[in-house]
Design an enzyme around this catalytic site. Structure first.
Site, PDB file in Angstrom:
ATOM      1  N   GLY A  24      -6.694 -27.162  11.188  1.00  0.00           N
ATOM      2  CA  GLY A  24      -5.337 -27.530  11.563  1.00  0.00           C
ATOM      3  C   GLY A  24      -5.271 -27.649  13.081  1.00  0.00           C
ATOM      4  O   GLY A  24      -4.755 -28.608  13.630  1.00  0.00           O
ATOM      5  N   MET A  60      -7.195 -25.561  16.959  1.00  0.00           N
ATOM      6  CA  MET A  60      -8.092 -24.540  17.480  1.00  0.00           C
ATOM      7  C   MET A  60      -7.650 -24.152  18.886  1.00  0.00           C
ATOM      8  O   MET A  60      -7.420 -25.011  19.736  1.00  0.00           O
ATOM      9  CB  MET A  60      -9.535 -25.075  17.479  1.00  0.00           C
ATOM     10  N   HIS A  91       1.514 -20.989  16.882  1.00  0.00           N
ATOM     11  CA  HIS A  91       0.356 -20.177  16.485  1.00  0.00           C
ATOM     12  C   HIS A  91      -0.736 -20.234  17.563  1.00  0.00           C
ATOM     13  O   HIS A  91      -1.232 -19.205  18.020  1.00  0.00           O
ATOM     14  CB  HIS A  91      -0.169 -20.719  15.147  1.00  0.00           C
ATOM     15  N   GLU A  92      -1.054 -21.435  17.992  1.00  0.00           N
ATOM     16  CA  GLU A  92      -2.150 -21.583  18.958  1.00  0.00           C
ATOM     17  C   GLU A  92      -1.776 -21.022  20.331  1.00  0.00           C
ATOM     18  O   GLU A  92      -2.623 -20.465  21.035  1.00  0.00           O
ATOM     19  CB  GLU A  92      -2.572 -23.052  19.085  1.00  0.00           C
ATOM     20  N   HIS A 145      -2.218 -17.348  20.391  1.00  0.00           N
ATOM     21  CA  HIS A 145      -3.637 -17.003  20.546  1.00  0.00           C
ATOM     22  C   HIS A 145      -4.068 -16.915  22.008  1.00  0.00           C
ATOM     23  O   HIS A 145      -5.047 -16.251  22.322  1.00  0.00           O
ATOM     24  CB  HIS A 145      -4.515 -18.074  19.893  1.00  0.00           C
TER      25      HIS A 145
END
Ligand code: ZN
Length: 1029
Positions: free
Chosen positions: A436, A438, A471-472, A475
């Site tokens: 999806g 990285m 989400h990324e 991270h």
């Protein structure tokens, strides 16, 4: 990394050779009983001899593997060269050399064998008894020199002569490879990499040169690092040319050198060349067809979890953090990007050389570079230059991502109280990309679907894009700044990023209705974790397959679910405070599970220990079923492992459950919530006498299921029938979910489920309705596949009776609410799937309008799948949708068309689409798992799908590694609807015939278990269904 319901990049381990143990057992040392199977060996369970007791950063390398075969006579030629002058000094050097070798890097793998020295003593003594004192002295000298490893200490003989009985794998050139573990030793750690790359997008190859600066954590004479699929042309260690040994099955190389001391710095330079990878990982080539019909190529990277080693030799484990200086040589028609901002560009040999700033300290899996022709937009956000890149044809689809990322970056800067540390943040849509997205630090890569938003895209599309960006970006702190020490704690990255994605979107973009999505995710996580084949959140991981298998529902979804539970248990603000404390304490470093809980504990004013509580959720698999039995004002509570049991498995797991509850007098506001910590198997709870009913697990924020007993359920259903709003919609959805799960467990009869569903005529909220439909459709699909026509028809009638009016009342116009879109697309897909004329006629009308308008009329995007799915069942419709699929510039639209095409019930089309997905010509390989799962949902396709998987297993596992999310998804979707003994036998036979090509996967156990459970459920409930439907 992020999947978004599709698989992620693969690593090709198809060529993996057997473990050294197998080689050994089959050849020289079969008699040895002490050899340990590395595949079964675990870091936590093995008796290990830590390389450096002071080393707290790296886990002790495990394994009692017997290490043999490297006696002085076996020393390789490089070592002999180095040692030749010293050798002249005589035996004492030999002795010291092997002594130190044994004491240093190989200590962890040497067998302790005191007997080898001690057994010599009697013979020496015999000599003493029989011969002169002089001979005794001579003998002792001999002993001292020839039995290295034994020292005369108070403990006696501490160590055997390891060089006499060590087993090593055999390197490519036939020599012993001086390391025997999948994990690297911690004796040498990298500090900095200077990396130069020169990809050639015509020949699809690249040349590279890496200089690694390292420091020694202890004395050693060998360096072990990762390298895969490359040709090394030259290697120099400390400016002296060396010849690396290579052990291909473990993707390791070794350099041997004269002993260096702890604390010393050394450098290794390697020049190499390789092909750009064709399997979506490492430094790989991606391509697309532009609007003029020309094929365009680019090169991009995907390293997580184990593929940095395919792009440059490196210490490819997350704990080996270092800085990186990257240079890329490219042709003028492309640009290049890497993690850090570009310093400048110079001309060299007719090419351009880009140089990037030295990076922050980071793990190898986060390094990234791209060489491509891309367009971009940029914006300065709190001192960070944020840019979004796409291929030139799609440059008008990047603005939404840029705006969302700007908001999210500011949110995280504030929430984590640490500013994003880089001066730039690039987000790049890669045309051919399996994951999806990285989270490479400063250079996040995405699928086009997860980053690009066209003018006409729907709120659902925007929900997806925003989720993936959220989400990324999370991270960049959780994963990049603070990283798990090893892949066993992957959930620290993925569970946290997933949780932050829901939390940040709920705060910043309430219109995206992310709550329903997160609730749905928690239900799916419960279903996965109820199987015996599940695993603890923090699990033992060693082999590449096991690393691959960690990227699953447990790490992501259960991880996020238990973080929600802990956040809602702590006092307001404590979670955020604990997270800030954790990030500050460990920034730039690596952590384990426990570190996060300790940080939360340290800021919490609660009397409970967060670490103690949460260890019960992360170190054991599964979750609890709480049974409530009320007698007047006393509530008896008990807990047991909610284990869908297909084989008399027993479990004594006990959890510390922060049990929440509301009652009829106060049930909707957050202030109504009361908490009881259930730590034991059972407990009593007192409640006021007049309470009519209790609802546990407020808003389903805890990761457990509740059984209320016959009376408890009756009271709740009665209350809901009188007024659905007596409970929040999350609680209603949870009741629906829990009763279906309890029915699967055999705790409540299906009749009770029907009682629960009878309240639904008053239900209008998305979450409870979709939850009911998901379970009912699963049962219907199983019945269809058993070809039990009587029950299939009864079940269809039951669904239509309960939900038909709601289906018919759905609009076919544009809709702006995500929740309404989610509900109506599900209702209409089911309605048309059941061939209701009301639905199929409207779908065909919409399709005809779309055809007639020549592309000017847009079908609302949440309805595209249902409209095209109806249309493709005709020959004309199939051809038109296929044509539109090939031409579309919008990836989200393309995926909906592809799902529609894969729902065809025409056998020749089914065969075509499966083959096309595998060949990668008309449909990119990245879509194969989606094609298979869609085909298998259909009645006509599911047997073809399964046969296709079996027949093409070799090709599938060449494209997607064994254990990867792609393979997990393919197995589950092809088999999860089987429910007969014959189907089970066939599946078992097929997978056992695969041996090391996949028989050991956890997903295979999951598939077997699921089929057995389906069979059990059918046995138990078919009669009930016949009676009551
Ligand atoms: Zn992730």
């Amino acid at each position: 990394m992020m999947f978004c319901f599709w698989p992620y990049p693969q690593i090709d381990y198809a060529e993996r050779a057997p473990l050294p143990r197998n080689m050994i057992e089959n050849s020289l040392f079969e008699e040895e009983p002490d050899v340990v199977d590395l595949a079964k060996e675990t870091p936590s369970s093995s008796s290990s001899f830590p390389l450096d007791p002071d080393d707290v950063v790296y886990e002790p390398r495990s394994s009692r593997l017997l290490v043999r075969g490297l006696g002085e006579n076996d020393a390789d030629e490089e070592e002999e060269d180095y040692e030749s002058s010293a050798r002249l000094l005589g035996m004492s050097f030999m002795n010291r050399s092997s002594n130190q070798r044994a004491a240093n890097q190989r200590t962890a793998y040497t067998r302790q064998d005191p007997s080898s020295f001690c057994s010599c003593l009697p013979s020496v003594r015999t000599m003493v008894a029989g011969v002169f004192v002089l001979v005794l002295v001579a003998s002792l000298i001999m002993v001292i020199y020839f039995l290295p490893g034994c020292t005369f200490t108070r403990e006696g003989c501490k160590k055997a002569n390891t060089s006499q009985d060590s087993i090593y794998p055999i390197a490519t050139d036939g020599q012993p490879f001086p390391w025997a573990d999948l994990r690297l030793p911690s004796s040498v750690v990298p500090v900095h990499y200077d990396l130069l790359l020169q990809p050639n997008l015509t020949s699809m190859t690249f040349r590279g040169s890496v200089t690694i600066t390292m420091t020694l954590q202890q004395d050693t004479d060998v360096l072990i690092l990762h390298s895969a699929d490359m040709t090394i042309s030259k290697a120099t260690f400390q400016d002296k040319e060396v010849k690396p040994l290579e052990y291909k099955p473990w993707q390791q190389i070794a350099i041997k050198f004269p002993q260096l001391k702890k604390g010393q710095t050394c450098t290794l330079k390697v020049d190499y060349s390789a092909h750009l990878s064709t399997s979506y990982d490492g430094f790989y080539n991606s391509s697309y067809i532009d609007t003029t019909g020309t094929k365009r190529v680019l090169a991009a990277t995907q390293f997580e979890p184990l593929a940095a080693r395919k792009a440059f030799p490196c210490f490819d484990e997350p704990a080996f953090k270092a800085t990186f200086s990257v240079k890329i040589k490219r042709e003028a028609e492309y640009i290049s990007l890497s993690n850090m901002p570009k310093i400048g560009t110079t001309q060299e040999d007719g090419l351009l050389l880009d140089e990037f700033e030295k990076s922050v300290t980071m793990s190898t899996y986060l390094v990234a570079f791209i060489v491509a022709n891309l367009s971009s937009v940029s914006r300065n956000v709190s001192g960070t230059q944020v840019s979004v890149y796409a291929v030139p044809d799609k440059k008008d689809q990047v603005q939404y991502a840029l705006d969302s990322a700007a908001d999210l970056l500011q949110f995280y800067n504030k929430f984590f109280d640490i500013d994003y540390p880089l001066k730039k943040l690039d987000m790049v849509a890669i045309p051919d990309f399996l994951a999806g997205a990285m989270e490479n630090w400063g250079l996040i890569t995405f699928r086009e679907t997860t980053l690009l938003v066209g003018n006409h895209s729907s709120p659902l599309d925007r929900q997806l894009v925003t989720s993936v960006i959220a989400h990324e970006l999370a991270h960049q702190w959780f994963g990049n700044l603070v990283t798990m020490k090893w892949w066993n704690d992957l959930w620290l990255n993925e569970g946290f990023a997933s949780y932050m994605q829901y939390m940040s979107i709920e705060k910043l973009f309430p219109q995206l209705d992310i709550d329903n999505e997160f609730l749905n995710i928690r239900f799916r996580a419960l279903a996965k974790d109820s199987l015996n084949s599940s695993h603890p959140v923090s699990a033992v991981v060693k082999t590449p397959e096991q690393v691959e298998e960690m990227f699953d529902s447990v790490s992501y979804e259960k991880g996020a679910s238990i973080l929600l539970m802990v956040n809602s248990t702590l006092n307001d603000g404590e979670f955020q405070k604990g997270v800030i404390e954790y990030l500050n304490k460990y920034k730039g470093r690596n952590t384990v599970n426990e570190d996060l809980w300790n940080s939360l504990s340290s800021v919490s004013k609660l009397s409970i220990s967060v670490a103690q509580m949460m260890n019960t959720w992360t170190l054991q698999k599964g979750f609890p079923l709480v049974t409530v039995n009320r007698i007047g004002p006393t509530v008896n509570l008990s807990q047991e492992h909610f284990l869908l049991d297909a084989g008399n498995v027993t479990s004594n797991n006990v959890w510390h459950i922060p049990l929440t509850y509301v009652n009829d007098s106060c049930s909707t506001a957050r202030g109504c919530k009361q908490v009881f910590l259930l730590k034991d198997k059972s407990a009593k709870l007192d409640i006021p006498a007049g309470v009519k009913w209790l609802k546990f697990n407020y808003k389903n924020e805890g990761f457990y299921i509740v059984d209320y007993g016959v009376e408890g359920w009756k009271a709740l259903i009665k209350a809901l029938k009188e007024d659905v709003n007596v409970l929040p919609h999350e609680d209603r959805a949870a009741l629906v979910n829990n009763i279906f799960m309890l029915s699967r467990l055999g705790k409540v009869p299906f009749r009770q489920v029907q009682n629960m569903l009878s309240y639904m005529s008053n239900e209008t909220e998305t979450a409870p309705l979709t939850e009911a439909l998901i379970h009912l459709m699963h049962i219907l699909r199983m019945l269809e596949k058993r070809q039990d026509l009587f029950l299939v028809n009864r079940m269809k009638a039951y669904i239509i009776n309960h939900f038909g009016d709601l289906m018919d009342s759905q609009s076919w116009e544009e809709e702006s609410s995500v929740a309404k879109q989610t509900l109506r697309s599900m209702l209409l897909e089911i309605s048309c799937g059941l061939h209701r004329a009301n639905c199929t006629e409207k779908a065909m009308d919409a399709f005809q309008t779309w055809v007639a308008s020549n592309g000017t009329y847009r079908i609302p995007s949440d309805l595209m799948r249902v409209v095209f799915s109806v249309a493709v069942q005709t020959e004309d419709g199939w051809n038109r949708v296929l044509q539109a699929y090939k031409l579309s510039l919008y990836d989200s639209e393309k995926r909906r068309m592809l799902e529609a095409l894969a729902s065809t019930q025409d056998v020749s089309n089914i065969v075509w689409i499966l083959r096309a997905g595998l060949s990668g010509s008309d449909i990119q390989n990245q879509e194969l798992p989606l094609v298979i799962s869609t085909v298998c949902k259909g009645l006509a396709g599911y047997l073809y799908g399964w046969n296709f998987v079996k027949e093409n297993w070799g090709k599938i596992t060449q494209k997607f590694p064994i254990g990867s999310f792609a393979v997990q998804s393919i197995i589950v979707s092809a088999t999860s609807q089987f429910s007969t003994k014959l189907q089970l036998l066939e599946l078992e036979n097929f997978f056992s015939s695969l041996k090391d090509k996949g028989s050991q996967m956890r997903t295979v156990q999951e598939a077997v278990e699921t089929i057995k459970l389906n069979m059990l459920w059918m046995d138990k409930n078919l009669d009930t269904l016949r009676t009551w439907l």
